[in-house]
Design a protein around this motif. Structure first.
Motif, PDB file in Angstrom:
ATOM      1  N   SER A   1      27.422  40.699  60.245  1.00 19.06           N
ATOM      2  CA  SER A   1      28.548  41.606  60.021  1.00 19.06           C
ATOM      3  C   SER A   1      28.904  42.416  61.262  1.00 19.06           C
ATOM      4  CB  SER A   1      28.238  42.570  58.873  1.00 19.06           C
ATOM      5  OG  SER A   1      27.064  43.316  59.145  1.00 19.06           O
ATOM      6  N   HIS A   2      27.921  42.671  62.143  1.00 21.10           N
ATOM      7  CA  HIS A   2      28.163  43.509  63.317  1.00 21.10           C
ATOM      8  C   HIS A   2      27.375  42.974  64.516  1.00 21.10           C
ATOM      9  CE1 HIS A   2      29.051  46.167  59.919  1.00 21.10           C
ATOM     10  NE2 HIS A   2      29.825  46.870  60.741  1.00 21.10           N
TER      11      HIS A   2
ATOM     12  N   ALA B   1      23.128  51.985  63.439  1.00 25.43           N
ATOM     13  CA  ALA B   1      23.211  50.743  62.664  1.00 25.43           C
ATOM     14  C   ALA B   1      22.101  50.668  61.625  1.00 25.43           C
ATOM     15  CB  ALA B   1      23.140  49.541  63.603  1.00 25.43           C
TER      16      ALA B   1
ATOM     17  N   HIS C   1      23.009  52.834  58.654  1.00 24.02           N
ATOM     18  CA  HIS C   1      23.971  52.203  57.737  1.00 24.02           C
ATOM     19  C   HIS C   1      23.287  51.146  56.874  1.00 24.02           C
ATOM     20  CE1 HIS C   1      27.655  54.090  59.076  1.00 24.02           C
ATOM     21  NE2 HIS C   1      27.365  53.826  60.340  1.00 24.02           N
ATOM     22  N   PHE C   2      22.424  50.341  57.513  1.00 25.68           N
ATOM     23  CA  PHE C   2      21.769  49.253  56.778  1.00 25.68           C
ATOM     24  C   PHE C   2      20.803  49.821  55.746  1.00 25.68           C
ATOM     25  CE2 PHE C   2      18.648  45.824  56.194  1.00 25.68           C
ATOM     26  CZ  PHE C   2      19.487  44.766  55.932  1.00 25.68           C
TER      27      PHE C   2
ATOM     28  N   TRP D   1      27.611  46.204  55.769  1.00 33.28           N
ATOM     29  CA  TRP D   1      26.523  46.107  56.753  1.00 33.28           C
ATOM     30  C   TRP D   1      25.472  45.141  56.214  1.00 33.28           C
ATOM     31  CZ3 TRP D   1      26.238  48.753  61.500  1.00 33.28           C
ATOM     32  CH2 TRP D   1      27.307  49.628  61.752  1.00 33.28           C
ATOM     33  N   THR D   2      25.661  43.848  56.524  1.00 38.59           N
ATOM     34  CA  THR D   2      24.783  42.828  55.963  1.00 38.59           C
ATOM     35  C   THR D   2      23.765  42.307  56.972  1.00 38.59           C
ATOM     36  OG1 THR D   2      26.497  41.204  56.468  1.00 38.59           O
ATOM     37  CG2 THR D   2      26.413  42.061  54.217  1.00 38.59           C
TER      38      THR D   2
ATOM     39  N   VAL E   1      22.958  42.872  61.338  1.00 44.84           N
ATOM     40  CA  VAL E   1      23.375  43.423  62.624  1.00 44.84           C
ATOM     41  C   VAL E   1      22.660  42.689  63.757  1.00 44.84           C
ATOM     42  CG1 VAL E   1      23.442  45.491  64.065  1.00 44.84           C
ATOM     43  CG2 VAL E   1      23.812  45.676  61.595  1.00 44.84           C
TER      44      VAL E   1
END
Length: 222
Positions: free
Chosen positions: A193-194, A204, A207-208, A215-216, A218
């Motif tokens: 996703s990122h 990050a 968020h995860f 946010w699946t 990174v």
């Protein structure tokens, strides 16, 4: 992707004894669960069901060829039974670990394991790659603090099921999986996703950890 999640997801299906034509229920649509679903599709599973409550992750599971089951606990089990004409799946994969939650959203380290026993057919196999720890001092119950759980062993025994577990030996799988990627038969990058700079890693991870939508997976670029 080849150093951890893809081999671990593949390992889950190996532990479960998945064979071509089998049906499988995968509990957890995080990166490892999604890779278990990807592995199951590649291996020729007839039906791949992914259990979770995060719509963005379930949407990725569907893109990988799985059927989403947006439920937990007894509701998830019932949906799986409905989707398999009451039989249950041939095998199942636990890709969540000791921090799984019950239908009330509270941490319950036995939730996915007991659901797997209920949703897997008699004599079916269960593969466990989610992390279960020997001690969890911050857990709510004394059993969980000691790394133990109220496991439904009676139903497990009565159904004659098998459970295999353990950390994936990545080197057992990564060369073959790399060839699948090179030949266009596998695409673990589909869940990314990122792609961020290393300096953005703390945000990050935040968020995860909060399961923020979108946010699946990174990738960090030093």
């Amino acid at each position: 992707m080849l150093s951890d999640i893809f081999p671990t997801g593949w390992h889950a299906t190996e532990l479960a004894g998945l064979r071509p034509g089998d049906s499988v229920a995968i509990y957890g649509a995080g990166p490892v669960g999604l890779m278990a679903a990807h592995a199951a599709v590649i291996k020729g599973a007839s039906q791949v069901l992914v259990v979770d409550t995060h719509p963005d992750r379930l949407a990725l599971a569907e893109k990988l060829g799985a059927t989403a089951v947006n439920a937990v606990g007894d509701a998830a089990v019932q949906k799986i039974l409905d989707l398999t004409d009451g039989r249950g799946t041939d095998c199942g994969c636990e890709c969540v670990g000791y921090q799984c939650c019950n239908k009330h959203g509270h941490e319950d380290n036995a939730a996915t394991m007991n659901s797997l026993v209920a949703s897997t057919r008699a004599t079916g196999g269960i593969g466990v790659v989610g992390v279960f720890v020997p001690q969890d001092p911050g857990a709510a119950s004394e059993l969980a603090q000691a790394g133990k759980m109220p496991f439904d062993f009676g139903s497990f025994w009565f159904k004659g099921q098998q459970i295999r577990t353990g950390q994936a030996n990545v080197k057992t799988y990564n060369r073959q999986l790399a060839r699948l990627i090179h030949q266009g038969k596998a695409n673990p990058a589909a869940i990314i996703s990122h792609s961020l700079k290393l300096a953005e890693a703390p945000a990050a991870y935040g968020h995860f950890d909060k399961r923020a939508a979108g946010w699946t997976k990174v990738i960090l670029k030093p």
